[in-house]
Scaffold this active site. Structure first.
Site, PDB file in Angstrom:
ATOM      1  N   LYS A  30       0.831  -1.203   0.000  1.00  0.00           N
ATOM      2  CA  LYS A  30       0.000   0.000   0.000  1.00  0.00           C
ATOM      3  C   LYS A  30       0.869   1.258   0.000  1.00  0.00           C
ATOM      4  O   LYS A  30       0.679   2.163  -0.819  1.00  0.00           O
ATOM      5  CB  LYS A  30      -0.906  -0.027   1.241  1.00  0.00           C
ATOM      6  CG  LYS A  30      -2.122   0.851   1.139  1.00  0.00           C
ATOM      7  CD  LYS A  30      -2.976   0.727   2.405  1.00  0.00           C
ATOM      8  CE  LYS A  30      -3.695  -0.611   2.460  1.00  0.00           C
ATOM      9  NZ  LYS A  30      -4.296  -0.864   3.784  1.00  0.00           N
ATOM     10  N   ARG A  65      -3.332   3.178   8.480  1.00  0.00           N
ATOM     11  CA  ARG A  65      -3.608   2.004   7.658  1.00  0.00           C
ATOM     12  C   ARG A  65      -2.429   1.035   7.674  1.00  0.00           C
ATOM     13  O   ARG A  65      -1.289   1.438   7.571  1.00  0.00           O
ATOM     14  CB  ARG A  65      -3.853   2.440   6.208  1.00  0.00           C
ATOM     15  CG  ARG A  65      -4.644   3.702   6.082  1.00  0.00           C
ATOM     16  CD  ARG A  65      -4.661   4.235   4.658  1.00  0.00           C
ATOM     17  NE  ARG A  65      -5.269   3.325   3.706  1.00  0.00           N
ATOM     18  CZ  ARG A  65      -5.284   3.539   2.397  1.00  0.00           C
ATOM     19  NH1 ARG A  65      -4.680   4.604   1.892  1.00  0.00           N
ATOM     20  NH2 ARG A  65      -5.862   2.677   1.597  1.00  0.00           N
ATOM     21  N   GLY A  93      -8.436  -7.198   3.972  1.00  0.00           N
ATOM     22  CA  GLY A  93      -9.250  -7.283   5.178  1.00  0.00           C
ATOM     23  C   GLY A  93      -8.545  -7.865   6.380  1.00  0.00           C
ATOM     24  O   GLY A  93      -9.123  -7.986   7.448  1.00  0.00           O
ATOM     25  N   MET A 115      -6.009  -6.683   8.084  1.00  0.00           N
ATOM     26  CA  MET A 115      -5.547  -5.729   9.091  1.00  0.00           C
ATOM     27  C   MET A 115      -6.508  -4.560   9.181  1.00  0.00           C
ATOM     28  O   MET A 115      -7.261  -4.276   8.271  1.00  0.00           O
ATOM     29  CB  MET A 115      -4.162  -5.227   8.721  1.00  0.00           C
ATOM     30  CG  MET A 115      -3.284  -6.378   8.360  1.00  0.00           C
ATOM     31  SD  MET A 115      -1.867  -6.432   9.374  1.00  0.00           S
ATOM     32  CE  MET A 115      -0.969  -7.665   8.467  1.00  0.00           C
ATOM     33  N   ARG A 140      -3.275  -1.609  -6.356  1.00  0.00           N
ATOM     34  CA  ARG A 140      -2.456  -2.815  -6.222  1.00  0.00           C
ATOM     35  C   ARG A 140      -2.825  -3.756  -7.358  1.00  0.00           C
ATOM     36  O   ARG A 140      -3.852  -3.575  -8.011  1.00  0.00           O
ATOM     37  CB  ARG A 140      -2.718  -3.498  -4.873  1.00  0.00           C
ATOM     38  CG  ARG A 140      -4.149  -3.943  -4.725  1.00  0.00           C
ATOM     39  CD  ARG A 140      -4.425  -4.548  -3.363  1.00  0.00           C
ATOM     40  NE  ARG A 140      -5.869  -4.652  -3.154  1.00  0.00           N
ATOM     41  CZ  ARG A 140      -6.451  -4.736  -1.980  1.00  0.00           C
ATOM     42  NH1 ARG A 140      -5.729  -4.712  -0.883  1.00  0.00           N
ATOM     43  NH2 ARG A 140      -7.751  -4.845  -1.877  1.00  0.00           N
ATOM     44  N   HIS A 186     -16.105  -9.055   0.915  1.00  0.00           N
ATOM     45  CA  HIS A 186     -15.093  -9.976   1.437  1.00  0.00           C
ATOM     46  C   HIS A 186     -15.239 -11.366   0.819  1.00  0.00           C
ATOM     47  O   HIS A 186     -14.272 -11.952   0.338  1.00  0.00           O
ATOM     48  CB  HIS A 186     -15.231 -10.041   2.962  1.00  0.00           C
ATOM     49  CG  HIS A 186     -14.234 -10.965   3.601  1.00  0.00           C
ATOM     50  ND1 HIS A 186     -14.546 -12.256   3.962  1.00  0.00           N
ATOM     51  CD2 HIS A 186     -12.933 -10.790   3.920  1.00  0.00           C
ATOM     52  CE1 HIS A 186     -13.476 -12.833   4.493  1.00  0.00           C
ATOM     53  NE2 HIS A 186     -12.486 -11.969   4.481  1.00  0.00           N
ATOM     54  N   SER A 189      10.470 -43.990 -12.080  1.00  0.00           N
ATOM     55  CA  SER A 189       9.400 -43.039 -11.806  1.00  0.00           C
ATOM     56  C   SER A 189       9.368 -42.856 -10.293  1.00  0.00           C
ATOM     57  O   SER A 189       9.211 -43.829  -9.549  1.00  0.00           O
ATOM     58  CB  SER A 189       8.063 -43.574 -12.310  1.00  0.00           C
ATOM     59  OG  SER A 189       7.045 -42.673 -11.972  1.00  0.00           O
ATOM     60  N   CYS A 244       5.463 -39.661 -10.390  1.00  0.00           N
ATOM     61  CA  CYS A 244       4.047 -39.989 -10.540  1.00  0.00           C
ATOM     62  C   CYS A 244       3.277 -39.824  -9.241  1.00  0.00           C
ATOM     63  O   CYS A 244       2.146 -40.235  -9.128  1.00  0.00           O
ATOM     64  CB  CYS A 244       3.880 -41.397 -11.076  1.00  0.00           C
ATOM     65  SG  CYS A 244       4.526 -42.656  -9.986  1.00  0.00           S
ATOM     66  N   TYR A 268       9.905 -35.978 -17.212  1.00  0.00           N
ATOM     67  CA  TYR A 268       8.478 -35.658 -17.212  1.00  0.00           C
ATOM     68  C   TYR A 268       7.902 -35.658 -15.795  1.00  0.00           C
ATOM     69  O   TYR A 268       8.507 -36.205 -14.868  1.00  0.00           O
ATOM     70  CB  TYR A 268       7.698 -36.660 -18.083  1.00  0.00           C
ATOM     71  CG  TYR A 268       7.621 -38.052 -17.506  1.00  0.00           C
ATOM     72  CD1 TYR A 268       6.607 -38.401 -16.617  1.00  0.00           C
ATOM     73  CD2 TYR A 268       8.571 -39.032 -17.832  1.00  0.00           C
ATOM     74  CE1 TYR A 268       6.532 -39.672 -16.071  1.00  0.00           C
ATOM     75  CE2 TYR A 268       8.508 -40.299 -17.288  1.00  0.00           C
ATOM     76  CZ  TYR A 268       7.480 -40.619 -16.412  1.00  0.00           C
ATOM     77  OH  TYR A 268       7.404 -41.860 -15.852  1.00  0.00           O
TER      78      TYR A 268
HETATM   79  P1  ADP Z   1      -7.565  -2.411   3.551  1.00  0.00           P
HETATM   80  O1  ADP Z   1      -6.144  -2.779   3.605  1.00  0.00           O
HETATM   81  O2  ADP Z   1      -8.431  -3.284   4.362  1.00  0.00           O
HETATM   82  O3  ADP Z   1      -8.040  -2.209   2.157  1.00  0.00           O
HETATM   83  P2  ADP Z   1      -7.319   0.437   3.760  1.00  0.00           P
HETATM   84  O4  ADP Z   1      -6.171   0.929   4.535  1.00  0.00           O
HETATM   85  O5  ADP Z   1      -7.202   0.471   2.308  1.00  0.00           O
HETATM   86  O6  ADP Z   1      -7.689  -1.004   4.275  1.00  0.00           O
HETATM   87  O7  ADP Z   1      -8.545   1.277   4.225  1.00  0.00           O
HETATM   88  C1  ADP Z   1      -9.854   0.910   3.934  1.00  0.00           C
HETATM   89  C2  ADP Z   1     -10.617   2.071   3.394  1.00  0.00           C
HETATM   90  O8  ADP Z   1     -10.555   3.162   4.257  1.00  0.00           O
HETATM   91  C3  ADP Z   1     -10.103   2.607   2.084  1.00  0.00           C
HETATM   92  O9  ADP Z   1     -10.563   1.872   1.007  1.00  0.00           O
HETATM   93  C4  ADP Z   1     -10.685   3.980   2.077  1.00  0.00           C
HETATM   94  O10 ADP Z   1     -12.009   3.945   1.620  1.00  0.00           O
HETATM   95  C5  ADP Z   1     -10.663   4.353   3.526  1.00  0.00           C
HETATM   96  N1  ADP Z   1      -9.538   5.222   3.788  1.00  0.00           N
HETATM   97  C6  ADP Z   1      -8.294   4.892   4.160  1.00  0.00           C
HETATM   98  N2  ADP Z   1      -7.517   5.987   4.272  1.00  0.00           N
HETATM   99  C7  ADP Z   1      -8.292   7.050   3.962  1.00  0.00           C
HETATM  100  C8  ADP Z   1      -8.074   8.456   3.860  1.00  0.00           C
HETATM  101  N3  ADP Z   1      -6.876   8.978   4.106  1.00  0.00           N
HETATM  102  N4  ADP Z   1      -9.103   9.212   3.493  1.00  0.00           N
HETATM  103  C9  ADP Z   1     -10.306   8.666   3.237  1.00  0.00           C
HETATM  104  N5  ADP Z   1     -10.582   7.379   3.307  1.00  0.00           N
HETATM  105  C10 ADP Z   1      -9.587   6.556   3.663  1.00  0.00           C
HETATM  106 MG    MG Z   2      -7.716  -0.931   0.917  1.00  0.00          MG
END
Ligand code: ADP
Ligand code: MG
Ligand code: MG
Length: 888
Positions: A26, A96, A105, A107, A340, A458, A766, A838, A858
């Site tokens: 990220k 984040r 999801g 973390m 990503r 999710h 084999s 095998c 193989y």
């Molecule tokens: P994950 O790794 O679970 O995707 P993120 O760190 O991407 O978590 O955060 C999840 C969501 O939180 C992002 O998709 C975004 O919508 C919101 N978010 C994170 N940082 C910001 C920010 N600086 N401003 C506005 N929304 C944010």
């Molecule tokens: Mg995200």
């Protein structure tokens, strides 16, 4: 001293996309996007190394980090034009997580950090929007409380739904500013009750607690579980991204969304995603409100949509990969929050790779390397039989293709419990929505069905990652966990009853609907042809029937590497004859029974040889211990006695006689043929006569007679001599010559060690890596379930060695076996010894790479893994001995 903190924003950045190991995916991509001039709110990344040191030092923030953070806050403040903690116009931030590999999801993210009683008033005044400020505050208390301080989110949820009920409203967005004020005070009370102190008013205190919480989540149950399932190891930790907030919840001209630059299901070159107006953060993926398709943004905010489309192509041409993006619109201004490499189905991976070559974005080699061989599973998944009768009772969102039937299970825990009791039972996990807590149960399910959520929910993301059929957002379903049942459009389905889903169409059907195997065509065929050009390893299949052989051939198999003959002795009259043979008193009796078996066996081989015309077919002589062919229960034994017209005592006695304390190391494999050579004689006769019959029809075959479980060359000397004698006799009788070989399996450690001697006799090797693994570790393959999970958990083993070759141990024996075998054969005959594998490992991409490395000729695997092995072999050849890092 190493730098701990990297700033980004305002068109520049200290980091880059290739610094994922240090900045996490990220953080590295936020930096890259900044440099590309894409609008990214400013912020900074604390490195993964800091997380590593934090743990090494016993959960202490290492020296030198705090001053760097302070400096980076200053840079961020300057870029944003606001001050962190300013009560009249506060700069709010998100905190984040982000490791080197994306773990969706796994973390926790905290938004709106920096708000306090004082600054919430300032923010309200500054924006002229009370409601917005209070909404941010209540979200912060919830997220901070649950993520950083471990308060159960449900407690907050409870207050929210309680208040909504009191106010008679349905949506969060229907609550007024007054209501939110009330909610904030209720949330604070919840916080105090569970944490034991007041919600912290100092933004710096909030920030450090949040940073530590992100580090803490690295060893959280969910994250550890995900890494275990995905076999991720060797990472230092997670980075922490602190970033200025932008707000998607400032009213109807704001919103938040997620999208893929191409369709992650089909690979089609269309923009694919969802957004929600007046929403923040995870609202769009949490399945709380049903989001709008991205195409609608075109009508709702045309300027923003156009900008987004421009960013989409900018990102694709820069990364040369399909991207998964997150964005927020604050009052019609677009901000990118994440990009990503997008997870995709195998179907989509193949189409994108092939189309990107056509578009000139990547070359063929990159295309081959880009598709995870395991993900081809997706294209090889059963599809609903087009001819089957199906009553679609409801349709949801097609989230991950393939058709699956399974017994309904309503919670992930139930799925785990059910699988423990009935490991082979197909499970259909049906939930309102899924969350990271559910991954273990989801992993065990054949298919996943949820009542809520969109394409980026999710459940959808996880199922796609695993290549599991999934339908989400099927709102015709109501789930009653207490009663243990679901209702679909008025029809009740109880837990344990069958449900079928078609993840490509989004259809849900009650009961079991039959499925058919897919075929290789279109982009899939194109990619496979590129792979075939690149690989040097041949790919054969393990097949015992003409139908399997034909299917495997369609999938590109270049012969049979393992035809198990014991499966041919189980049906109808055959098992009776087999039992007659086992129960016979003398050689004559055995020969009589074998004579009745022989025509069956010959016909089976003729069918397989015809299906495999022109290709080699390795046939293993009888391998399992004889008692496997006799019933062990009283009723079964009486039945056999009746059929063979012998006293039941005799059957019982023979079963007792054949009983073994440890059958895996018992009377099986070539030991059978040593004691009862007439069995092998019959099999060899059937093989050679079948080859002669097929040859008479003008078709070529190359039978390879494989003698199992050899540990000494002497065994092979005896059995080979006998096999050749029988074969010669058959040919003489028929007056037809056929080509055939006699070789052996290397599956006993001793055989690998004396491979040079054995190869003087064997025309091919084999590796039977199931037995070889079993005997090298001393693990009984059928008894590992009790301890293997603990072994993986305690990192004693990185993976189950029966799934992927244990390169360090078993691998050494294989290397020795190949090397000594080839030397021995060369010295004695001047010939190249053909070597293959095998075991089950032949279809595991990492094991295929290993087989390539040690110079095998193989690999052989089940028909449905043939394309996977072809691609894995190509990747191994392209990697040229270097290890392959697969995008998870
Ligand atoms: P994950 O790794 O679970 O995707 P993120 O760190 O991407 O978590 O955060 C999840 C969501 O939180 C992002 O998709 C975004 O919508 C919101 N978010 C994170 N940082 C910001 C920010 N600086 N401003 C506005 N929304 C944010
Ligand atoms: Mg995200
Ligand atoms: Mg074996």
């Amino acid at each position: 001293m190493a730098k701990h903190v990297y700033s980004f924003g305002g068109g520049k950045a200290e980091g880059r996309a290739d610094m994922k190991a240090l900045l996490g995916g990220k953080g590295a991509n936020l930096a890259e996007m900044s440099t590309l001039g894409i609008p990214v709110p400013p912020g900074f990344t604390i490195t993964t190394e800091v997380c590593g040191e934090y743990y090494e030092q016993g959960k202490v923030i290492p020296d030198g980090v705090a001053p760097e953070v302070d400096a980076a806050i200053k840079v961020m403040e300057d870029a944003a034009g606001k001050k962190f903690g300013d009560p009249s116009d506060p700069l709010l931030v998100s905190v984040r997580s982000g490791a080197a590999l994306s773990m969706p999801g796994m973390m926790n993210t905290i938004l709106n950090l920096g708000l306090s009683d004082a600054s919430v008033a300032g923010l309200a005044k500054k924006t002229g929007n009370d409601r917005f400020a209070l909404d941010g505050y209540r979200r912060l208390i919830d997220m901070f409380g649950s993520t950083a301080m471990g308060v159960d989110h449900e407690h907050f949820e409870h207050e929210l739904s309680g208040l909504k009920k009191e106010k008679g409203v349905k949506l969060d967005t229907d609550l007024s500013a007054e209501d939110l004020k009330e909610l904030v005070s209720r949330y604070k009370a919840v916080y105090k009750k569970h944490v034991g102190s007041d919600f912290p008013q100092d933004p710096k205190e909030q920030l450090w607690a949040a940073i530590k919480a992100v580090f803490g989540s690295w060893y959280g149950k969910k994250a550890v579980e995900y890494r275990r399932i995905e076999r991720i190891s060797g990472l230092k930790g997670t980075a922490v991204n602190v970033q200025a907030m932008v707000f998607g919840n400032m009213g109807s001209n704001s919103g938040t969304g997620v999208a893929f630059t191409r369709d992650p299901n089909t690979g089609e070159d269309v923009f694919y995603g969802d957004y929600l107006i007046n929403a923040q953060g995870e609202d769009v993926v949490a399945g709380i409100r049903t989001p709008e398709p991205i195409s609608q943004l075109h009508d709702e905010m045309p300027k923003v949509y156009e900008e987004l489309m421009a960013i989409r192509s900018k990102l694709e041409s820069h990364y040369k990969e399909m991207q998964d993006i997150e964005f927020t619109v604050q009052e019609e201004t677009l901000y990118m929050l994440q990009t990503r490499t997008g997870k995709r189905t195998g179907t989509s991976a193949v189409r994108i790779a092939v189309e990107m070559v056509k578009e000139g974005l990547i070359d063929e080699v990159t295309a081959i390397q880009r598709v995870n061989p395991d993900s081809l599973n997706h294209l090889l998944l059963p599809q609903l039989d087009p001819k089957a009768k199906k009553d679609v009772i409801a349709t949801g969102i097609a989230a991950s293709p393939g058709a699956a039937s399974g017994k309904v299970v309503l919670t992930a825990e139930d799925a785990v419990a059910h699988a423990e009791k009935h490991p082979n039972d197909p499970i259909m996990l049906v939930r309102r929505e899924t969350s990271p807590e559910d991954v273990a149960g989801m992993h065990l399910a054949r298919g996943i069905l949820t009542a809520t959520g969109g394409k980026a929910s999710h459940a959808a993301v996880v199922a796609r990652g695993w290549g599991k059929p999934c339908v989400v957002g099927c709102d015709a379903i109501t789930i009653d966990e207490k009663k243990g049942q679901i209702t679909i459009n008025g029809k009740v389905v109880k837990a344990g009853e069958f449900l079928t889903i078609d993840g490509a169409a989004g259809d849900v059907m009650i009961g079991q609907v039959s499925t058919v195997a897919p075929t290789i065509s279109g982009d899939f065929a194109v990619l496979m042809s590129w792979a075939d050009k690149a690989r040097t390893l041949k790919v054969r299949t393990n097949a015992d029937t003409p139908a399997d052989s034909a299917k495997a051939r369609e999938f590109g198999a270049e012969g049979i590497g393992l035809c198990r003959t014991e499966h041919m002795f189980f049906e109808g009259q055959r098992i009776t004859d087999m039992r007659k043979m086992i129960l016979a008193d003398d050689l004559e009796g055995r020969q009589k029974a074998l004579a009745s078996l022989e025509p069956y066996q010959r016909e089976d081989f003729i069918g397989i040889f015809e299906a495999m015309e022109g290709l080699p077919v390795t046939i293993r002589l009888l391998d399992p211990p004889l008692h496997e062919f006799l019933p062990h229960d009283e009723a079964g034994q009486s039945e056999v006695a009746r059929q063979l017209n012998i006293p039941v005592e005799k059957v019982k006695h023979r079963v007792e006689q054949l009983h073994e304390v440890n059958p895996m190391l018992g009377f099986r494999g070539c030991r059978l043929a040593i004691k009862y050579p007439e069995i092998a004689d019959m099999q060899v006769r059937a093989i050679i006569d079948a080859a002669i019959a097929v040859k008479k029809k003008g078709k070529d075959v190359l039978p390879e007679i494989m003698i199992p479980l050899v540990g000494t060359v002497e065994e092979l000397v005896i059995l080979k001599k006998r096999a050749i004698a029988v074969a010669e006799e058959c040919q003489k009788k028929a007056g037809v010559q056929v080509k055939y070989q006699v070789g052996t399996m290397i599956e006993i450690p001793r055989a690998a060690l004396v491979a040079d001697k054995i190869a003087e006799e064997a025309e091919f090797f084999s590796f039977g890596t199931n037995d070889l693994t079993q005997m090298t570790f001393g693990f009984s393959r059928d008894d590992i379930a009790g301890f293997m999970p603990a072994y993986i958990e305690n990192k004693i083993l990185p993976v189950d060695p029966f799934q992927s070759i244990d390169v360090n141990g078993v691998g050494q024996l294989i290397e020795i076996g190949v090397q000594r075998g080839r030397e021995g054969r060369k010295a004695k005959t001047g010939e190249h010894l053909k070597v293959g594998i095998c075991g089950e490992h032949g279809g595991d991409p990492d094991s295929v790479a290993f087989c390539h490395k040690v110079g095998m000729d193989y690999v052989s695997c089940s028909p449905f893994r043939v394309p996977i092995a072809r691609l894995a072999a190509a990747q191994a050849a392209l990697a040229d001995g270097k290890s392959i890092s697969r995008d998870r």
